[in-house]
Scaffold this motif. Structure first.
Motif, PDB file in Angstrom:
ATOM      1  N   ASP A   4     -44.998 -34.832 -91.663  1.00  0.00           N
ATOM      2  CA  ASP A   4     -44.445 -35.954 -92.500  1.00  0.00           C
ATOM      3  C   ASP A   4     -45.530 -36.446 -93.113  1.00  0.00           C
ATOM      4  O   ASP A   4     -46.773 -36.660 -92.794  1.00  0.00           O
ATOM      5  CB  ASP A   4     -43.933 -37.234 -91.589  1.00  0.00           C
ATOM      6  CG  ASP A   4     -42.515 -36.531 -90.946  1.00  0.00           C
ATOM      7  OD1 ASP A   4     -41.684 -36.011 -91.478  1.00  0.00           O
ATOM      8  OD2 ASP A   4     -42.259 -36.884 -89.657  1.00  0.00           O
ATOM      9  N   LEU A   5     -45.314 -36.968 -94.646  1.00  0.00           N
ATOM     10  CA  LEU A   5     -46.354 -37.632 -95.372  1.00  0.00           C
ATOM     11  C   LEU A   5     -46.055 -39.170 -95.481  1.00  0.00           C
ATOM     12  O   LEU A   5     -44.608 -39.467 -95.547  1.00  0.00           O
ATOM     13  CB  LEU A   5     -46.588 -36.868 -96.764  1.00  0.00           C
ATOM     14  CG  LEU A   5     -46.537 -35.615 -96.821  1.00  0.00           C
ATOM     15  CD1 LEU A   5     -46.435 -34.725 -98.021  1.00  0.00           C
ATOM     16  CD2 LEU A   5     -47.979 -35.166 -96.136  1.00  0.00           C
ATOM     17  N   PRO A   6     -47.112 -40.101 -95.477  1.00  0.00           N
ATOM     18  CA  PRO A   6     -46.637 -41.219 -96.009  1.00  0.00           C
ATOM     19  C   PRO A   6     -45.813 -41.411 -97.247  1.00  0.00           C
ATOM     20  O   PRO A   6     -46.069 -40.447 -98.068  1.00  0.00           O
ATOM     21  CB  PRO A   6     -48.200 -41.951 -96.000  1.00  0.00           C
ATOM     22  CG  PRO A   6     -48.905 -40.849 -95.280  1.00  0.00           C
ATOM     23  CD  PRO A   6     -48.511 -39.720 -95.378  1.00  0.00           C
ATOM     24  N   LYS A   7     -45.262 -42.335 -97.452  1.00  0.00           N
ATOM     25  CA  LYS A   7     -44.490 -42.635 -98.577  1.00  0.00           C
ATOM     26  C   LYS A   7     -45.523 -42.416-100.006  1.00  0.00           C
ATOM     27  O   LYS A   7     -44.938 -41.652-100.893  1.00  0.00           O
ATOM     28  CB  LYS A   7     -43.548 -43.934 -98.687  1.00  0.00           C
ATOM     29  CG  LYS A   7     -42.428 -43.862 -97.757  1.00  0.00           C
ATOM     30  CD  LYS A   7     -41.592 -45.109 -98.168  1.00  0.00           C
ATOM     31  CE  LYS A   7     -40.098 -44.721 -97.242  1.00  0.00           C
ATOM     32  NZ  LYS A   7     -39.364 -45.945 -97.622  1.00  0.00           N
ATOM     33  N   ILE A  14     -44.739 -35.209-105.142  1.00  0.00           N
ATOM     34  CA  ILE A  14     -43.950 -34.821-106.054  1.00  0.00           C
ATOM     35  C   ILE A  14     -44.218 -35.106-107.387  1.00  0.00           C
ATOM     36  O   ILE A  14     -43.746 -34.177-108.281  1.00  0.00           O
ATOM     37  CB  ILE A  14     -42.727 -35.966-105.925  1.00  0.00           C
ATOM     38  CG1 ILE A  14     -42.326 -35.646-104.257  1.00  0.00           C
ATOM     39  CG2 ILE A  14     -41.547 -35.682-106.738  1.00  0.00           C
ATOM     40  CD1 ILE A  14     -40.974 -36.583-103.890  1.00  0.00           C
ATOM     41  N   ALA A  15     -45.068 -36.009-107.836  1.00  0.00           N
ATOM     42  CA  ALA A  15     -45.492 -36.255-109.300  1.00  0.00           C
ATOM     43  C   ALA A  15     -46.373 -35.203-109.520  1.00  0.00           C
ATOM     44  O   ALA A  15     -46.388 -34.599-110.682  1.00  0.00           O
ATOM     45  CB  ALA A  15     -46.359 -37.572-109.277  1.00  0.00           C
ATOM     46  N   SER A  16     -47.238 -34.629-108.628  1.00  0.00           N
ATOM     47  CA  SER A  16     -48.056 -33.424-108.925  1.00  0.00           C
ATOM     48  C   SER A  16     -47.498 -32.248-109.010  1.00  0.00           C
ATOM     49  O   SER A  16     -47.660 -31.457-110.189  1.00  0.00           O
ATOM     50  CB  SER A  16     -49.242 -33.262-107.664  1.00  0.00           C
ATOM     51  OG  SER A  16     -49.894 -32.262-108.285  1.00  0.00           O
ATOM     52  N   ILE A  17     -46.257 -32.124-108.504  1.00  0.00           N
ATOM     53  CA  ILE A  17     -45.457 -31.060-108.534  1.00  0.00           C
ATOM     54  C   ILE A  17     -44.760 -30.787-109.858  1.00  0.00           C
ATOM     55  O   ILE A  17     -44.602 -29.983-110.652  1.00  0.00           O
ATOM     56  CB  ILE A  17     -44.303 -30.749-107.401  1.00  0.00           C
ATOM     57  CG1 ILE A  17     -45.096 -30.457-106.171  1.00  0.00           C
ATOM     58  CG2 ILE A  17     -43.208 -29.591-107.841  1.00  0.00           C
ATOM     59  CD1 ILE A  17     -44.082 -30.508-104.860  1.00  0.00           C
ATOM     60  N   LEU A  38     -41.032 -29.755-102.199  1.00  0.00           N
ATOM     61  CA  LEU A  38     -42.249 -30.187-101.482  1.00  0.00           C
ATOM     62  C   LEU A  38     -41.540 -30.175-100.103  1.00  0.00           C
ATOM     63  O   LEU A  38     -42.389 -29.947 -99.077  1.00  0.00           O
ATOM     64  CB  LEU A  38     -42.510 -31.721-101.544  1.00  0.00           C
ATOM     65  CG  LEU A  38     -43.457 -32.300-100.765  1.00  0.00           C
ATOM     66  CD1 LEU A  38     -44.694 -31.775-100.973  1.00  0.00           C
ATOM     67  CD2 LEU A  38     -43.705 -33.960-101.188  1.00  0.00           C
ATOM     68  N   GLY A  39     -40.387 -30.606 -99.803  1.00  0.00           N
ATOM     69  CA  GLY A  39     -39.899 -30.439 -98.258  1.00  0.00           C
ATOM     70  C   GLY A  39     -39.736 -29.210 -97.708  1.00  0.00           C
ATOM     71  O   GLY A  39     -40.384 -28.914 -96.905  1.00  0.00           O
ATOM     72  N   PHE A  41     -41.824 -26.631 -98.711  1.00  0.00           N
ATOM     73  CA  PHE A  41     -43.224 -26.268 -98.390  1.00  0.00           C
ATOM     74  C   PHE A  41     -43.999 -27.013 -97.064  1.00  0.00           C
ATOM     75  O   PHE A  41     -44.374 -26.318 -96.396  1.00  0.00           O
ATOM     76  CB  PHE A  41     -44.230 -26.747 -99.748  1.00  0.00           C
ATOM     77  CG  PHE A  41     -44.264 -25.809-100.835  1.00  0.00           C
ATOM     78  CD1 PHE A  41     -43.851 -24.368-100.627  1.00  0.00           C
ATOM     79  CD2 PHE A  41     -44.131 -26.367-102.209  1.00  0.00           C
ATOM     80  CE1 PHE A  41     -43.920 -23.548-101.924  1.00  0.00           C
ATOM     81  CE2 PHE A  41     -44.279 -25.384-103.315  1.00  0.00           C
ATOM     82  CZ  PHE A  41     -44.081 -24.210-103.047  1.00  0.00           C
ATOM     83  N   LEU A  42     -43.355 -28.399 -96.965  1.00  0.00           N
ATOM     84  CA  LEU A  42     -43.789 -29.046 -95.821  1.00  0.00           C
ATOM     85  C   LEU A  42     -43.290 -28.179 -94.530  1.00  0.00           C
ATOM     86  O   LEU A  42     -43.933 -28.264 -93.492  1.00  0.00           O
ATOM     87  CB  LEU A  42     -43.228 -30.380 -95.690  1.00  0.00           C
ATOM     88  CG  LEU A  42     -44.278 -31.327 -96.753  1.00  0.00           C
ATOM     89  CD1 LEU A  42     -43.533 -32.693 -96.785  1.00  0.00           C
ATOM     90  CD2 LEU A  42     -45.755 -31.352 -96.306  1.00  0.00           C
ATOM     91  N   GLU A  43     -42.191 -27.794 -94.530  1.00  0.00           N
ATOM     92  CA  GLU A  43     -41.188 -27.273 -93.379  1.00  0.00           C
ATOM     93  C   GLU A  43     -41.698 -25.747 -93.118  1.00  0.00           C
ATOM     94  O   GLU A  43     -42.166 -25.141 -92.136  1.00  0.00           O
ATOM     95  CB  GLU A  43     -39.668 -27.497 -93.584  1.00  0.00           C
ATOM     96  CG  GLU A  43     -39.339 -27.089 -92.295  1.00  0.00           C
ATOM     97  CD  GLU A  43     -37.528 -27.130 -92.552  1.00  0.00           C
ATOM     98  OE1 GLU A  43     -36.987 -26.449 -91.964  1.00  0.00           O
ATOM     99  OE2 GLU A  43     -37.138 -28.223 -93.309  1.00  0.00           O
ATOM    100  N   GLU A  44     -41.921 -25.027 -94.381  1.00  0.00           N
ATOM    101  CA  GLU A  44     -42.086 -23.553 -94.116  1.00  0.00           C
ATOM    102  C   GLU A  44     -43.621 -23.216 -94.221  1.00  0.00           C
ATOM    103  O   GLU A  44     -43.931 -22.343 -93.519  1.00  0.00           O
ATOM    104  CB  GLU A  44     -41.371 -23.000 -95.421  1.00  0.00           C
ATOM    105  CG  GLU A  44     -41.292 -21.597 -95.397  1.00  0.00           C
ATOM    106  CD  GLU A  44     -40.246 -20.841 -94.381  1.00  0.00           C
ATOM    107  OE1 GLU A  44     -40.389 -19.672 -94.054  1.00  0.00           O
ATOM    108  OE2 GLU A  44     -39.525 -21.646 -93.687  1.00  0.00           O
ATOM    109  N   ILE A  45     -44.286 -23.733 -95.087  1.00  0.00           N
ATOM    110  CA  ILE A  45     -45.814 -23.260 -95.164  1.00  0.00           C
ATOM    111  C   ILE A  45     -46.701 -24.193 -94.569  1.00  0.00           C
ATOM    112  O   ILE A  45     -47.757 -23.759 -93.987  1.00  0.00           O
ATOM    113  CB  ILE A  45     -46.007 -23.083 -96.754  1.00  0.00           C
ATOM    114  CG1 ILE A  45     -44.953 -22.011 -97.266  1.00  0.00           C
ATOM    115  CG2 ILE A  45     -47.339 -22.555 -97.027  1.00  0.00           C
ATOM    116  CD1 ILE A  45     -44.872 -21.768 -98.767  1.00  0.00           C
ATOM    117  N   ALA A  46     -46.590 -25.461 -94.619  1.00  0.00           N
ATOM    118  CA  ALA A  46     -47.613 -26.259 -94.037  1.00  0.00           C
ATOM    119  C   ALA A  46     -48.038 -26.052 -92.874  1.00  0.00           C
ATOM    120  O   ALA A  46     -49.065 -26.151 -92.190  1.00  0.00           O
ATOM    121  CB  ALA A  46     -46.997 -27.865 -94.221  1.00  0.00           C
TER     122      ALA A  46
END
Length: 91
Positions: A4-7, A14-17, A38-39, A41-46
C-alpha cells in the motif's frame, strides 16, 4: 502482503503515470485508468521488486554480521601486554 502507498504518494504516482502517457504514448490516460494501472502494478509487479529488495538487504546484513567479530573483537588477558611494550613490569 499487499503493498500500500500513502495517499500523497499514490496521488503523485498516478500523476506520474498520466504524465508518462501524455509524453510517451499516442493517447493520454485518465485519472481513473491511471489509478487502475497503478493498482495492477502494485499487486502484480511490485512484490517482485519488494522481494528482491528484501533479498538484497538480507545479503548485506549477513555480510555485516559475518564481520561483527572483526569489528568488536577484544583480546583477552591484555593487562600485562601493555607493560611488556613499555618495558619490564614492576617487581
Amino acid at each position: 502482503m499487499p503493498i500500500d502507498l500513502p495517499k500523497d504518494v499514490r496521488a503523485q504516482a498516478i500523476a506520474s503515470i498520466e504524465r508518462y502517457f501524455r509524453e510517451h504514448m499516442d493517447e493520454p490516460i485518465g485519472n481513473i485508468a491511471a489509478a487502475g494501472l497503478l493498482g495492477f502494478f502494485l499487486e502484480e509487479i511490485a512484490p517482485v521488486v519488494y522481494n528482491q529488495a528484501v533479498s538484497d538487504v538480507q545479503e548485506r546484513l549477513q555480510a555485516r554480521v559475518a564481520e561483527v567479530d572483526l569489528e568488536v573483537h577484544e583480546d583477552a588477558f591484555g593487562y600485562w601486554k601493555k607493560y611488556e611494550k613499555v618495558g619490564k613490569g614492576r617487581r
